[in-house]
Write an enzyme that holds these catalytic residues in place. Structure first.
Site, short mmCIF file in Angstrom:
data_model
loop_
_atom_site.label_atom_id
_atom_site.label_comp_id
_atom_site.label_asym_id
_atom_site.label_seq_id
_atom_site.Cartn_x
_atom_site.Cartn_y
_atom_site.Cartn_z
N LYS A 84 3.02 -0.70 15.38
CA LYS A 84 2.04 -1.74 14.77
C LYS A 84 2.42 -3.09 15.37
O LYS A 84 3.04 -4.03 14.65
CB LYS A 84 2.32 -1.67 13.16
CG LYS A 84 0.87 -2.50 12.59
CD LYS A 84 1.20 -2.22 11.10
CE LYS A 84 0.15 -3.20 10.30
NZ LYS A 84 -1.49 -2.81 10.69
N1 PPE Z 1 -5.16 1.50 11.72
C1 PPE Z 1 -4.71 0.18 12.37
C2 PPE Z 1 -5.01 -0.36 13.66
C3 PPE Z 1 -4.25 -0.73 11.36
O1 PPE Z 1 -4.22 -2.11 11.74
C4 PPE Z 1 -4.10 -0.20 9.82
C5 PPE Z 1 -3.68 -1.24 8.95
C6 PPE Z 1 -4.24 0.99 9.91
C7 PPE Z 1 -4.75 1.91 10.62
C8 PPE Z 1 -4.25 1.56 8.13
O2 PPE Z 1 -2.71 1.75 8.13
P1 PPE Z 1 -2.16 1.59 6.68
O3 PPE Z 1 -2.31 -0.08 6.23
O4 PPE Z 1 -0.63 1.79 6.91
O5 PPE Z 1 -2.64 2.36 5.74
N2 PPE Z 1 -4.16 -2.63 9.28
C9 PPE Z 1 -3.53 -3.64 8.34
C10 PPE Z 1 -3.84 -5.13 9.08
C11 PPE Z 1 -5.13 -5.72 8.69
C12 PPE Z 1 -5.19 -7.14 9.17
O6 PPE Z 1 -6.27 -7.61 8.97
O7 PPE Z 1 -4.21 -7.85 9.07
C13 PPE Z 1 -3.47 -3.70 7.08
O8 PPE Z 1 -4.65 -3.03 6.36
O9 PPE Z 1 -2.55 -4.34 6.42
#
Ligand code: PPE
Length: 308
Positions: free
Chosen positions: A159
């Site tokens: 990430k």
């Molecule tokens: N894919 C991506 C690319 C992503 O950034 C997130 C979280 C997810 C999947 C879902 O992952 P999880 O949160 O572990 O379920 N995106 C984060 C960033 C949002 C932002 O605008 O900054 C979040 O949801 O916290």
């Protein structure tokens, strides 16, 4: 989305006021995207504020840092305690938590290994992420004309800050064209994920989601949904998925810490089912919010109390 600033930010071991948490404009991360981060939520429960799947988020932060050869100068236990303290110190009942590990100021140039590694933890209030009506009606999404980062270019499982420049291209395209969000396909043409969410499709009572090798983040909400589905006896599979599966789906939804579980109303202006959130999406949402808000037993030990 309602955004409410916190008061204190944890910065390399000390609390500083929100407005004083600053870095030099020539910090490595500003120029080259050299940072990794997490997004975590804390929820109000009947027994006090609790952080959802804190251990899993901290672990993923260290995994992301390891992929980019960043040594975090704190142990996972220290950072876990710092996150809990930051939530407590800011006094929110519920909030979004953003730990960020980044390369700071040394000298510019692509050699990242010389720059010092800094860590901050910020918290803020964040309501519904994707659209005010996301909970009720669902969001309208478009399949982006850009591809998701490919596995052998930038690792999607990390990430990393830089990954989100790809997400921004897609999200801007969606917003400018009147959609709430974009869905990415990988360079293989198969479904990947949203710009900040994982993707789920329901057809004939089975839940489908792209596998880890489909250029996705290993989402913690995704893993939560797969676990809840198993608990509820709903079949769920991770596999490669073709784009057209979206158009013939009974239900589509997005998952993420910020987005939680957001129903999708239409894809490329084709209605998903009858355009209303479907029964499986609704069941999963209910079960998810019951757990995070402490209204159902925490049978997977997902909640960390902030005040104990
Ligand atoms: N894919 C991506 C690319 C992503 O950034 C997130 C979280 C997810 C999947 C879902 O992952 P999880 O949160 O572990 O379920 N995106 C984060 C960033 C949002 C932002 O605008 O900054 C979040 O949801 O916290």
């Amino acid at each position: 989305m309602a955004w409410v600033e916190g008061t204190f930010i944890w910065f390399d071991g000390d609390f500083v006021r929100w407005e004083d948490a600053k870095i030099h404009v020539l910090s490595h991360v500003v120029h080259y995207g050299s940072g990794v981060f997490e997004g975590i939520r804390a929820y109000k429960t009947p027994t006090g504020t609790a952080i959802f799947r804190l251990g899993d988020h901290v672990r993923r932060l260290y995994d992301s840092a390891k992929i980019y050869r960043m040594d975090i100068p704190y142990s996972q236990e220290e950072l876990t305690r710092a996150i809990i303290e930051t939530v407590a110190r800011n006094g929110f009942d519920s909030c979004y938590i953003r730990p960020l590990v980044f390369r700071g100021y040394h000298e510019l140039g692509l050699n990242a290994l010389m720059s010092p590694v800094h860590v901050i933890i910020a918290v803020w209030g964040w309501g519904t992420y994707l659209a005010a009506d996301a909970g009720a009606g669902g969001v309208d999404v478009v399949v982006a004309s850009w591809n998701r980062i490919a596995p052998n270019t930038m690792p999607p499982m990390a990430k990393a800050c830089g990954n989100y420049i790809n997400s921004q291209l897609m999200n801007m395209q969606a917003v400018v064209d009147g959609y709430h969000e974009a869905i990415a396909v990988g360079t293989d043409g198969l479904l990947s994920e949203g710009t900040g969410e994982n993707l789920f499709v329901v057809r004939d009572g089975t839940i489908y989601t792209p596998q880890l090798a489909s250029s996705i983040l290993n989402g913690i909400t995704r893993s939560t949904v797969l676990t809840i589905a198993r608990d509820l006896g709903i079949p769920a599979v991770e596999q490669p998925l073709p784009r057209e599966f979206l158009y013939i789906a009974d239900e589509v939804f997005l998952t993420g810490t910020a987005a939680e579980i957001t129903p999708v109303r239409s894809v490329d202006r084709i209605l998903v089912g009858n355009g209303e959130p479907g029964p499986i999406t609704r069941r999963l949402r209910e079960a998810f919010f019951a757990i995070v808000e402490g209204r159902a037993p925490d049978s997977h030990s997902w909640l960390t109390p902030v005040y104990s």
